[in-house]
Design a protein around this motif. Structure first.
Motif, PDB file in Angstrom:
ATOM      1  N   SER A  56      -5.826  13.127  -0.500  1.00  0.00           N
ATOM      2  CA  SER A  56      -7.205  12.733  -0.178  1.00  0.00           C
ATOM      3  C   SER A  56      -7.705  11.622  -1.093  1.00  0.00           C
ATOM      4  O   SER A  56      -8.309  10.654  -0.627  1.00  0.00           O
ATOM      5  CB  SER A  56      -8.145  13.940  -0.286  1.00  0.00           C
ATOM      6  OG  SER A  56      -7.834  14.875   0.704  1.00  0.00           O
ATOM      7  N   SER A  57      -7.467  11.751  -2.384  1.00  0.00           N
ATOM      8  CA  SER A  57      -7.954  10.730  -3.319  1.00  0.00           C
ATOM      9  C   SER A  57      -7.234   9.401  -3.108  1.00  0.00           C
ATOM     10  O   SER A  57      -7.845   8.335  -3.200  1.00  0.00           O
ATOM     11  CB  SER A  57      -7.809  11.200  -4.766  1.00  0.00           C
ATOM     12  OG  SER A  57      -6.450  11.334  -5.133  1.00  0.00           O
ATOM     13  N   SER A  93      -6.968   6.945   6.264  1.00  0.00           N
ATOM     14  CA  SER A  93      -7.120   8.387   6.455  1.00  0.00           C
ATOM     15  C   SER A  93      -5.954   9.135   5.805  1.00  0.00           C
ATOM     16  O   SER A  93      -4.898   8.553   5.520  1.00  0.00           O
ATOM     17  CB  SER A  93      -7.174   8.720   7.943  1.00  0.00           C
ATOM     18  OG  SER A  93      -5.909   8.468   8.533  1.00  0.00           O
ATOM     19  N   ARG A  94      -6.165  10.426   5.599  1.00  0.00           N
ATOM     20  CA  ARG A  94      -5.085  11.264   5.064  1.00  0.00           C
ATOM     21  C   ARG A  94      -3.896  11.250   6.014  1.00  0.00           C
ATOM     22  O   ARG A  94      -2.753  11.200   5.577  1.00  0.00           O
ATOM     23  CB  ARG A  94      -5.578  12.706   4.876  1.00  0.00           C
ATOM     24  CG  ARG A  94      -6.526  12.858   3.703  1.00  0.00           C
ATOM     25  CD  ARG A  94      -7.071  14.278   3.569  1.00  0.00           C
ATOM     26  NE  ARG A  94      -5.999  15.229   3.363  1.00  0.00           N
ATOM     27  CZ  ARG A  94      -5.714  16.231   4.198  1.00  0.00           C
ATOM     28  NH1 ARG A  94      -6.421  16.439   5.280  1.00  0.00           N
ATOM     29  NH2 ARG A  94      -4.717  17.041   3.934  1.00  0.00           N
ATOM     30  N   ASN A 153      -8.505   3.239   1.336  1.00  0.00           N
ATOM     31  CA  ASN A 153      -9.372   3.092   2.505  1.00  0.00           C
ATOM     32  C   ASN A 153      -8.631   3.356   3.818  1.00  0.00           C
ATOM     33  O   ASN A 153      -8.734   2.592   4.779  1.00  0.00           O
ATOM     34  CB  ASN A 153     -10.047   1.717   2.521  1.00  0.00           C
ATOM     35  CG  ASN A 153     -11.274   1.693   3.392  1.00  0.00           C
ATOM     36  OD1 ASN A 153     -11.957   2.707   3.535  1.00  0.00           O
ATOM     37  ND2 ASN A 153     -11.548   0.559   3.989  1.00  0.00           N
ATOM     38  N   ALA A 172      -5.920   8.385  -0.233  1.00  0.00           N
ATOM     39  CA  ALA A 172      -6.420   7.849   1.033  1.00  0.00           C
ATOM     40  C   ALA A 172      -7.760   7.149   0.824  1.00  0.00           C
ATOM     41  O   ALA A 172      -7.979   6.043   1.341  1.00  0.00           O
ATOM     42  CB  ALA A 172      -6.553   8.972   2.058  1.00  0.00           C
ATOM     43  N   ARG A 173      -8.651   7.759   0.053  1.00  0.00           N
ATOM     44  CA  ARG A 173      -9.947   7.121  -0.228  1.00  0.00           C
ATOM     45  C   ARG A 173      -9.750   5.813  -0.977  1.00  0.00           C
ATOM     46  O   ARG A 173     -10.380   4.799  -0.659  1.00  0.00           O
ATOM     47  CB  ARG A 173     -10.836   8.058  -1.043  1.00  0.00           C
ATOM     48  CG  ARG A 173     -11.540   9.102  -0.213  1.00  0.00           C
ATOM     49  CD  ARG A 173     -12.625   9.822  -1.019  1.00  0.00           C
ATOM     50  NE  ARG A 173     -12.117  10.454  -2.239  1.00  0.00           N
ATOM     51  CZ  ARG A 173     -11.607  11.676  -2.289  1.00  0.00           C
ATOM     52  NH1 ARG A 173     -11.537  12.415  -1.200  1.00  0.00           N
ATOM     53  NH2 ARG A 173     -11.184  12.179  -3.428  1.00  0.00           N
ATOM     54  N   LEU A 174      -8.879   5.813  -1.964  1.00  0.00           N
ATOM     55  CA  LEU A 174      -8.625   4.606  -2.754  1.00  0.00           C
ATOM     56  C   LEU A 174      -8.103   3.459  -1.887  1.00  0.00           C
ATOM     57  O   LEU A 174      -8.511   2.308  -2.040  1.00  0.00           O
ATOM     58  CB  LEU A 174      -7.619   4.915  -3.870  1.00  0.00           C
ATOM     59  CG  LEU A 174      -7.217   3.752  -4.762  1.00  0.00           C
ATOM     60  CD1 LEU A 174      -8.389   3.330  -5.639  1.00  0.00           C
ATOM     61  CD2 LEU A 174      -6.031   4.119  -5.604  1.00  0.00           C
ATOM     62  N   THR A 202      -4.125  13.386  -5.460  1.00  0.00           N
ATOM     63  CA  THR A 202      -4.086  14.133  -4.210  1.00  0.00           C
ATOM     64  C   THR A 202      -3.987  13.142  -3.058  1.00  0.00           C
ATOM     65  O   THR A 202      -4.332  11.957  -3.211  1.00  0.00           O
ATOM     66  CB  THR A 202      -5.357  14.979  -4.020  1.00  0.00           C
ATOM     67  OG1 THR A 202      -6.481  14.096  -3.890  1.00  0.00           O
ATOM     68  CG2 THR A 202      -5.570  15.949  -5.168  1.00  0.00           C
ATOM     69  N   GLN A 257       0.826  -1.206   0.000  1.00  0.00           N
ATOM     70  CA  GLN A 257       0.000   0.000   0.000  1.00  0.00           C
ATOM     71  C   GLN A 257       0.865   1.263   0.000  1.00  0.00           C
ATOM     72  O   GLN A 257       0.541   2.232  -0.684  1.00  0.00           O
ATOM     73  CB  GLN A 257      -0.924   0.026   1.219  1.00  0.00           C
ATOM     74  CG  GLN A 257      -2.088  -0.921   1.119  1.00  0.00           C
ATOM     75  CD  GLN A 257      -2.897  -0.914   2.389  1.00  0.00           C
ATOM     76  OE1 GLN A 257      -2.365  -1.067   3.478  1.00  0.00           O
ATOM     77  NE2 GLN A 257      -4.199  -0.743   2.240  1.00  0.00           N
TER      78      GLN A 257
END
Length: 63
Positions: free
Chosen positions: A21-22, A30-31, A28, A24-26, A19, A5
């Motif tokens: 943020s993107s 946190s930032r 799963n 981190a979302r991918l 980014t 990861q």
């Protein structure tokens, strides 16, 4: 985060549109987790794998 990861996050960070943020979302997470494991972000350097960070991560995971 697993070593894979972390590598994936670093690779994605080299892409101009990525980014924290993107990513981190991918993945799963946190930032703040991204910033914790991809330490060169805090130093303002490009996302490249650092041997020291890898050794620390492997030591944590027992490999």
């Amino acid at each position: 985060m697993t070593l894979e990861q972390v590598r994936h996050a670093r690779a994605l960070l080299t892409q101009p549109d990525a980014t924290v943020s993107s990513i981190a979302r991918l993945l799963n997470v946190s930032r703040s987790t991204i910033y914790k494991y991809v330490s060169e972000l805090a130093m303002g350097r490009p996302a490249v794998e650092q041997p020291t960070a890898r050794a620390e991560l492997e030591a944590e995971s027992g490999h």
